[in-house]
Design a protein around this motif. Sequence first.
Motif, PDB file in Angstrom:
ATOM      1  N   LYS A 123       0.831  -1.195   0.000  1.00 23.89           N
ATOM      2  CA  LYS A 123       0.000   0.000   0.000  1.00 23.89           C
ATOM      3  C   LYS A 123       0.865   1.244   0.000  1.00 23.89           C
ATOM      4  CE  LYS A 123      -3.717   2.427   2.406  1.00 23.89           C
ATOM      5  NZ  LYS A 123      -4.724   2.399   3.453  1.00 23.89           N
ATOM      6  N   THR A 124       0.433   2.230  -0.766  1.00 21.26           N
ATOM      7  CA  THR A 124       1.062   3.540  -0.739  1.00 21.26           C
ATOM      8  C   THR A 124       0.247   4.440   0.177  1.00 21.26           C
ATOM      9  OG1 THR A 124       1.931   3.284  -2.979  1.00 21.26           O
ATOM     10  CG2 THR A 124       1.772   5.524  -2.105  1.00 21.26           C
ATOM     11  N   ILE A 125       0.843   4.840   1.271  1.00 19.20           N
ATOM     12  CA  ILE A 125       0.170   5.689   2.248  1.00 19.20           C
ATOM     13  C   ILE A 125       0.424   7.141   1.880  1.00 19.20           C
ATOM     14  CG2 ILE A 125      -0.019   6.289   4.696  1.00 19.20           C
ATOM     15  CD1 ILE A 125       1.113   3.500   5.296  1.00 19.20           C
ATOM     16  N   THR A 126      -0.622   7.883   1.708  1.00 13.02           N
ATOM     17  CA  THR A 126      -0.494   9.299   1.363  1.00 13.02           C
ATOM     18  C   THR A 126      -1.120  10.146   2.460  1.00 13.02           C
ATOM     19  OG1 THR A 126      -2.565   9.234   0.100  1.00 13.02           O
ATOM     20  CG2 THR A 126      -0.514   8.827  -1.109  1.00 13.02           C
ATOM     21  N   ALA A 127      -0.583  11.325   2.634  1.00 12.81           N
ATOM     22  CA  ALA A 127      -1.096  12.238   3.650  1.00 12.81           C
ATOM     23  C   ALA A 127      -0.726  13.659   3.256  1.00 12.81           C
ATOM     24  CB  ALA A 127      -0.534  11.901   5.030  1.00 12.81           C
ATOM     25  N   LEU A 128      -1.463  14.595   3.815  1.00  6.44           N
ATOM     26  CA  LEU A 128      -1.177  16.008   3.622  1.00  6.44           C
ATOM     27  C   LEU A 128      -0.404  16.523   4.826  1.00  6.44           C
ATOM     28  CD1 LEU A 128      -4.597  17.297   2.218  1.00  6.44           C
ATOM     29  CD2 LEU A 128      -2.562  16.640   0.939  1.00  6.44           C
ATOM     30  N   GLY A 129       0.540  17.418   4.559  1.00  8.22           N
ATOM     31  CA  GLY A 129       1.360  17.937   5.640  1.00  8.22           C
ATOM     32  C   GLY A 129       1.644  19.417   5.481  1.00  8.22           C
ATOM     33  N   GLU A 130       2.236  19.978   6.512  1.00  5.32           N
ATOM     34  CA  GLU A 130       2.601  21.393   6.516  1.00  5.32           C
ATOM     35  C   GLU A 130       4.034  21.531   7.004  1.00  5.32           C
ATOM     36  OE1 GLU A 130       1.225  25.650   8.552  1.00  5.32           O
ATOM     37  OE2 GLU A 130       0.116  23.802   8.950  1.00  5.32           O
ATOM     38  N   VAL A 131       4.790  22.349   6.279  1.00  8.92           N
ATOM     39  CA  VAL A 131       6.181  22.586   6.648  1.00  8.92           C
ATOM     40  C   VAL A 131       6.230  23.492   7.879  1.00  8.92           C
ATOM     41  CG1 VAL A 131       8.408  23.494   5.876  1.00  8.92           C
ATOM     42  CG2 VAL A 131       6.901  22.333   4.245  1.00  8.92           C
ATOM     43  N   GLN A 132       7.058  23.114   8.852  1.00  9.28           N
ATOM     44  CA  GLN A 132       7.242  23.918  10.061  1.00  9.28           C
ATOM     45  C   GLN A 132       8.728  24.012  10.380  1.00  9.28           C
ATOM     46  OE1 GLN A 132       4.946  22.460  13.373  1.00  9.28           O
ATOM     47  NE2 GLN A 132       3.002  22.494  12.254  1.00  9.28           N
ATOM     48  N   TYR A 133       9.073  25.022  11.177  1.00 15.48           N
ATOM     49  CA  TYR A 133      10.443  25.101  11.672  1.00 15.48           C
ATOM     50  C   TYR A 133      10.737  23.880  12.531  1.00 15.48           C
ATOM     51  CZ  TYR A 133      10.482  30.092  10.402  1.00 15.48           C
ATOM     52  OH  TYR A 133      10.437  31.286   9.722  1.00 15.48           O
ATOM     53  N   ALA A 134      11.917  23.323  12.369  1.00 14.84           N
ATOM     54  CA  ALA A 134      12.364  22.259  13.269  1.00 14.84           C
ATOM     55  C   ALA A 134      12.661  22.883  14.626  1.00 14.84           C
ATOM     56  CB  ALA A 134      13.597  21.571  12.707  1.00 14.84           C
ATOM     57  N   GLN A 135      11.998  22.394  15.660  1.00 14.20           N
ATOM     58  CA  GLN A 135      12.136  23.010  16.979  1.00 14.20           C
ATOM     59  C   GLN A 135      13.572  22.961  17.490  1.00 14.20           C
ATOM     60  OE1 GLN A 135       9.662  24.666  18.687  1.00 14.20           O
ATOM     61  NE2 GLN A 135       8.520  24.421  16.770  1.00 14.20           N
ATOM     62  N   ASP A 136      14.318  21.941  17.103  1.00 14.41           N
ATOM     63  CA  ASP A 136      15.709  21.857  17.555  1.00 14.41           C
ATOM     64  C   ASP A 136      16.651  22.684  16.683  1.00 14.41           C
ATOM     65  OD1 ASP A 136      15.395  20.305  15.338  1.00 14.41           O
ATOM     66  OD2 ASP A 136      16.314  18.503  16.164  1.00 14.41           O
ATOM     67  N   GLU A 137      16.085  23.419  15.728  1.00 14.08           N
ATOM     68  CA  GLU A 137      16.885  24.326  14.901  1.00 14.08           C
ATOM     69  C   GLU A 137      16.564  25.790  15.222  1.00 14.08           C
ATOM     70  OE1 GLU A 137      19.217  23.758  12.574  1.00 14.08           O
ATOM     71  OE2 GLU A 137      19.184  21.576  12.724  1.00 14.08           O
ATOM     72  N   ILE A 138      15.883  26.043  16.331  1.00 12.75           N
ATOM     73  CA  ILE A 138      15.517  27.407  16.733  1.00 12.75           C
ATOM     74  C   ILE A 138      16.397  27.824  17.915  1.00 12.75           C
ATOM     75  CG2 ILE A 138      13.682  28.901  17.604  1.00 12.75           C
ATOM     76  CD1 ILE A 138      11.665  27.094  16.240  1.00 12.75           C
ATOM     77  N   GLU A 139      16.983  28.993  17.823  1.00 14.73           N
ATOM     78  CA  GLU A 139      17.837  29.534  18.882  1.00 14.73           C
ATOM     79  C   GLU A 139      17.159  30.773  19.455  1.00 14.73           C
ATOM     80  OE1 GLU A 139      21.345  29.160  21.173  1.00 14.73           O
ATOM     81  OE2 GLU A 139      20.750  27.915  19.463  1.00 14.73           O
ATOM     82  N   HIS A 140      16.871  30.740  20.758  1.00  9.72           N
ATOM     83  CA  HIS A 140      16.262  31.885  21.438  1.00  9.72           C
ATOM     84  C   HIS A 140      17.371  32.737  22.066  1.00  9.72           C
ATOM     85  CE1 HIS A 140      12.181  30.306  21.020  1.00  9.72           C
ATOM     86  NE2 HIS A 140      12.715  29.116  21.264  1.00  9.72           N
ATOM     87  N   VAL A 141      17.308  34.038  21.858  1.00  9.29           N
ATOM     88  CA  VAL A 141      18.355  34.954  22.300  1.00  9.29           C
ATOM     89  C   VAL A 141      17.872  35.737  23.509  1.00  9.29           C
ATOM     90  CG1 VAL A 141      19.849  36.879  21.649  1.00  9.29           C
ATOM     91  CG2 VAL A 141      19.244  35.110  19.949  1.00  9.29           C
TER      92      VAL A 141
END
Length: 560
Positions: A123-141
């Motif tokens: 089976k080919t599983i298909t789904a819809l998705g949304e691009v988001q920032y990777a939380q471990d790629e965010i730096e808070h200053v």
Amino acid sequence: MTKQQKNNRSFPDSSRVTTLFIGVAIGLVVAILGYLILVPSNHNSQHVEAGIDTPNKPLYWVAPMDPNFKRDKPGKSPMGMDLVPVYENNNAEMSPGTVSIDPVTQQNLGVKTTVIKALTPNKTITALGEVQYAQDEIEHVHSRIAGWIEVLNVRAKGDFIEKGTPLYSIYSPELVNAQEELVIALRQNNATLINAAKLRLRSLAVPQSQIQTLESTRKVSHTVTFLAPISGYVKTLNIQQGFYVEPSVTMLSIASINRVWVIADVFPNDATMLHVGQEGTITSDHLPGQIFEAQLDYLYPKLNELTRTTQARFVVQNRLSHSSQVHIEQMLKPGMFTQIALSYRGENANSENGTVLGVPKQAVIRSGKNDRVVLSLGEGKFKSINVQLGRDFDHYFEVLDGLVEGDEIVTSAQFLIDSESSITSDFKRMETPDSTPSSGHEHHMSMQSPVSQQTDDADSTLEEKTSAWTEATINNVDKERRTVNLSHGYLDAFNMMGMTMNFSVSERIDINEFKVGAKAHVEIVREDSGMFQVKTLHIMSDVETEPNHHQYDHSMGDQQ
């Protein structure tokens, strides 16, 4: 005339009489022989035919879609369909609900069968998705000291900044004092004080380059410039130039999109075929022709409350092999909608060889209370039985219980057969475990299987609702609200004429089975709220190019 001439004239008359007499005699002999030979044979054949036809004489005729609609002679149902004859069953050993259909009727109904086989899940599983920032790629200053922002090198959200470039400059009395301590320690040439002063500046996040500059020049700077910790885009910006900041305030955050997350909404039944580490592909309508490799990183433990789907997190390296510059490589943007595709090849199959029993989707009758198939018993005999279904593959369902490998089931016209068999059927197989060949995929059933037992218990506690069968054309499908718009025929149980209206869909029916333009037979019930619901669905044709509303009107006219 002389005497001799008279005698010559009478001779031909005598010959004709003789010939005529002989012909009549021969005819009588042939007639007698024919009577003696043919009449007994016809008489006996009539007895033989009577002996065959008598037990097969129809008891009554019934509507294919409504077994309660019975007539004592052939005719039309309220839906305009030919009535089906019901014959007397003299075989006392046949299982309850067994229906006998002669070959001619099978051909007229279009009965088709298939054999249950062990299949490799695919089976080919298909789904819809949304691009988001990777939380471990965010730096808070944050600022580690209180002070005033003298210079801010990013002024708006979305600005790009390189790692190690000046981010902001701050004036803080505390920083000035920390610099003076280092200068004093250097002048005194006290190693202990020098190390302590340097340690304090590092704890305040002063860049090493500025510490070295201070050490060489021994000049205190009024402001200290801090550098960007990573390369990325300003995600949040809570300050502007001239702001007073404290350590508790998040001044801004920087997010890199070299690696992004795609959060996909996966149907719960498909989520059971996913596992962490599974490879997939990401595409987007915004980037035609671009394909990104993705890896399943995490399956969230809770369903989305709005969509009732399982959320899956995919990690995507947001760069293409032919790109060299960072800002060109980052083609997937946060907020962009994507399509995810993954292949399932039986990694979680129940059997040792990775196969499962599969039943074609078009063979399954989903009533809302149970799932049934029509089992072919051979010699024109059929019976409806309960089955327990597992996972949903592209064109078939996994069978957990109710069928064994080698069973023959009906895939076309099973709805008509089920309407008669289900009246008296116990929905159980007549096989014992010892009578079935051993197979790794067989689910042996006793006289009462767990599926049947559960169904019987449920049926005894549920109140039967009035229902009506009708033919309908699917006009629209709202998957989120689980409603469909149908152009349906006459509903006799509710005395409702044919019309176009909305119906809710039973939870037991897969909403994806409804195809716009398809023609179907549906069972309608009235909910407690008063709204009508599709309880049972049977797709008759894939596409109906032009709904025939006149047929409904004609059927209603006959009924009236």
